[in-house]
Design a protein around this motif. Structure first.
Motif, PDB file in Angstrom:
ATOM      1  N   TYR A 350       0.834  -1.203   0.000  1.00 18.87           N
ATOM      2  CA  TYR A 350       0.000   0.000   0.000  1.00 18.87           C
ATOM      3  C   TYR A 350       0.868   1.251   0.000  1.00 18.87           C
ATOM      4  O   TYR A 350       0.622   2.211  -0.757  1.00 18.87           O
ATOM      5  N   ASP A 359      -3.234   3.639  -7.381  1.00 17.79           N
ATOM      6  CA  ASP A 359      -4.359   3.258  -6.533  1.00 17.79           C
ATOM      7  C   ASP A 359      -4.024   1.991  -5.751  1.00 17.79           C
ATOM      8  O   ASP A 359      -3.214   1.170  -6.207  1.00 17.79           O
ATOM      9  N   VAL A 361      -4.458  -1.809  -4.364  1.00 17.77           N
ATOM     10  CA  VAL A 361      -4.925  -2.999  -5.076  1.00 17.77           C
ATOM     11  C   VAL A 361      -6.410  -3.200  -4.795  1.00 17.77           C
ATOM     12  O   VAL A 361      -6.919  -2.804  -3.749  1.00 17.77           O
ATOM     13  N   ASN A 362      -7.083  -3.803  -5.758  1.00 20.30           N
ATOM     14  CA  ASN A 362      -8.525  -4.013  -5.611  1.00 20.30           C
ATOM     15  C   ASN A 362      -8.845  -5.111  -4.608  1.00 20.30           C
ATOM     16  O   ASN A 362      -9.880  -5.094  -3.962  1.00 20.30           O
ATOM     17  N   SER A 363      -7.961  -6.086  -4.490  1.00 20.84           N
ATOM     18  CA  SER A 363      -8.245  -7.233  -3.635  1.00 20.84           C
ATOM     19  C   SER A 363      -8.087  -6.875  -2.162  1.00 20.84           C
ATOM     20  O   SER A 363      -7.337  -5.965  -1.799  1.00 20.84           O
ATOM     21  N   THR A 364      -8.804  -7.595  -1.337  1.00 19.34           N
ATOM     22  CA  THR A 364      -8.669  -7.442   0.115  1.00 19.34           C
ATOM     23  C   THR A 364      -8.136  -8.743   0.686  1.00 19.34           C
ATOM     24  O   THR A 364      -8.075  -9.761  -0.003  1.00 19.34           O
ATOM     25  N   GLU A 573      -5.944 -12.802 -13.695  1.00 17.62           N
ATOM     26  CA  GLU A 573      -5.636 -13.144 -12.306  1.00 17.62           C
ATOM     27  C   GLU A 573      -4.440 -14.087 -12.270  1.00 17.62           C
ATOM     28  O   GLU A 573      -4.273 -14.954 -13.134  1.00 17.62           O
TER      29      GLU A 573
END
Length: 629
Positions: A350, A359, A361-364, A573
């Motif tokens: 991050y 930005d 990352v989209n994943s959590t 992915e």
């Protein structure tokens, strides 16, 4: 064409051909003499432009071009980038003694970068060029520089290509290798049998570094080849700035009142009368070693340096690695400590992305709680003088390699590491049997708790919601940090022992007959840590989507990983990554042994249960791990 002999070009299909054609024309149209000089844009345009236009080769090797929407390509965008790329000087012209930007990769072939330096494939790691005499800090190809050298040093690139099964090398120490349990048979009962001489377990004691200090010191990093946790040190190019009372150039940045600073330390049996100290931890995906031909999902390598000098020890005991496998199982509970360190690598990811203007990352990831914001947000590390000097010296291992590489430099002063008395204090007075029993029981209780939640509240399925619920109720930030956390999760004392090398350049480990010098002393634990597939997936993503930090000399703020990455053709992915050196062929000078039940009694209940299997073949091969005994 010689510089493209082994080179591959990233891309797919038609665009592979485009980029390769441009590189081919660039090199092939110039004589060897001309390639030693910077090439002008006018020259390259005159020679190549007709061919580029006629072949529609309008996609150059410039990084900006790689990100152009290929469905809406415009010549006004592509051509300037192509000319700019083609006019760059070659590696020979740039390698003027001040820049050493060759690196290594796990791809099958060498990669010629746009700056005309190489990322070398494993078979050509010995081609990485550095000035080992005076400018090791400027060498990108040597990730570990071992700046904590205890009167020993590295003088060259030791990498050799000795692939398993090809018989290319004679005596050598190259790692990794395949580990055979058959070496643990009684001598004379099997051709591979080799007696283990060790008589006790590897006792380990924690360092003075807390999780908070590691975070503050930026110890969790995503390297091109692995995920890393360093034991943070400060290194001073000007010794007068080392104001801790001992002018030596290096100190551990973790201190406890009344104790001082102490590296994590581990006690090897037979042949090593002093402690080995923890330098850093690397996590490779997949595992580099195999066990009887089986590849594991990941490998944690805990790198150590010897606590006394070669003169004191009577032999150069340079480095040692304790290695722990990890395997993902659908029925496994998430391993608590792995979740904790994954969250710290995500925090680092991050921060790098934010500093690069990218930005998040989209994943959590389940249970990664609100990020801890540090002074590094403004670009300065609080209370970490190492950020001001020797920017490439990040670990104790780095000091050793740094001193070694500069041994022939008359103006060089060896950097030494400050060792508080706590590092040499007697072993902790601790009831280890009771402590290990407590760890075993706690791990078992956590697993039972997870499975109850899974079946009573989540229909028997693992979900991110279950994962996060489990962490918040049973783990969370309250989990007490322990720097030797992999040796808790593995739940065994037994291991393979052998003499080898580093598995990344400069592959330190040069075999010398009748000597322990030039050796990385390996201890590879027999069992893997059981982890959940969700954890493995995140490890792969972190390495595969690594962003080169702001200020990097190569690919700044772009995806930059040494791993070979496989993606889904539709979703993009990450399916798999390979960040492991291929197996090297083993020979007798690796001195492989397997230390198990007959050598000493373990304190782990899981080991003791496994040792009840009386038939040695059943114990070694049919039920090789504690958890299936």
């Amino acid at each position: 064409m010689s510089r493209l002999k082994h080179a591959s070009v990233r891309g797919q299909g038609f665009f592979d051909v485009i980029k390769f054609k441009i590189l081919f024309e660039r090199v092939n149209c110039q004589s060897e003499e001309k390639r030693m000089q910077p090439t002008t844009a006018a020259t390259t345009t005159t020679v190549l432009l007709p061919r580029l236009l006629s072949l529609h080769l309008l996609l150059a090797c410039d990084k900006k071009v790689n990100h152009v929407d290929k469905r809406n390509m415009k010549i006004g965008v592509i051509l300037p980038a192509a000319i700019g790329c083609l006019s760059m000087p070659t590696a020979q012209a740039q390698n003027d003694g001040t820049r050493f930007l060759d690196r290594f990769t796990y791809e099958d072939e060498d990669i010629l970068r746009q700056d005309q330096f190489y990322d070398y494939a494993p078979q050509n790691w010995n081609s990485i060029s550095c000035n080992e005499g005076s400018q090791l800090d400027d060498c990108l190809g040597y990730t570990d520089k071992w700046h904590t050298g205890r009167d020993w040093s590295i003088t060259k690139n030791y990498c050799r290509w000795c692939p398993d099964g090809e018989g290319k090398c004679s005596k050598h120490h190259q790692s990794p290798i395949n580990l055979n349990r058959a070496v643990g048979y009684e001598p004379g009962t099997h051709p591979l049998a080799n007696e283990c001489i060790d008589v006790h377990w590897m006792k380990y004691e924690d360092s003075t570094c807390s999780m908070e200090e590691l975070v503050e010191a930026d110890a969790f990093t995503i390297e091109r080849h692995a995920l890393r946790i360093s034991q943070p040190i400060s290194v001073f190019s000007d010794f007068s700035q080392d104001d801790d009372g001992l002018v030596d150039g290096v100190r551990l940045n973790c201190r406890v009142v009344g104790l001082g600073s102490r590296f994590g330390r581990i006690d090897f049996s037979k042949g090593f009368s002093q402690w080995w100290h923890l330098s850093h931890i690397d996590v490779h995906v997949p595992a580099e070693h195999t066990q009887d031909g089986r590849t594991h999902d990941a490998e944690i390598q805990m790198k150590h340096f010897y606590s006394v000098t070669a003169q004191e020890a009577g032999v150069e005991n340079e480095m040692a690695t304790v290695s722990i496998f990890m395997n993902a199982y659908e029925d496994a509970a998430p391993y608590r400590f792995l979740d904790k360190v994954i969250c710290q690598w995500r925090r680092k990811e991050y921060e790098v992305r934010k500093e690069c203007g990218l930005d998040p990352v989209n994943s959590t990831y389940p249970g990664c709680f609100p990020l801890f914001h540090r002074n590094l947000r403004s670009g300065e590390a609080a209370n970490t003088p190492s950020s001001k000097h020797h920017r490439h010296i990040q670990t104790a291992e780095d000091v050793i390699i740094h001193n070694d590489q500069q041994r022939n430099n008359p103006s060089h002063k060896n950097i030494k590491i400050e060792m508080d008395e706590a590092n040499f204090a007697p072993a902790e007075e601790k009831d280890w049997d009771a402590w290990i029993l407590q760890q075993s029981q706690q791990l078992k209780q956590e697993e039972e708790f997870y499975h109850r939640m899974k079946h009573t509240q989540y229909g028997g399925q693992h979900t991110d919601e279950l994962h996060e619920h489990f962490r918040r109720l049973h783990q969370g930030d309250e989990l007490e940090w322990f720097n030797y956390w992999p040796l808790i999760g593995v739940r065994t004392e037994y291991y393979f022992r052998y003499s080898g090398s580093q598995t990344i350049p400069p592959c330190y480990g040069n075999h010398i007959d009748n000597s322990r010098s030039g050796t990385n002393h390996w201890r590879v634990m027999k069992d893997p840590i059981r982890i959940h597939p969700r954890q493995l997936k995140e490890l792969k993503r972190l390495i595969g989507e690594r962003i080169s930090p702001k200020g990097s000399l190569v690919d700044e703020c772009m995806v930059d990983t040494a791993a070979k990455v496989t993606r889904d053709s539709e979703t993009q992915e990450i399916i798999n990554i390979e960040a492991a050196r291929p197996l090297q062929e083993w020979n007798n000078v690796h001195f492989k042994t397997f230390c198990e039940c007959k050598n000493w009694e373990s304190k782990w209940p899981e080991d003791r249960q496994w040792c009840l299997i009386g038939d040695i073949s059943e114990r070694f091969f049919d039920k090789p791990y504690n958890f299936n005994s």
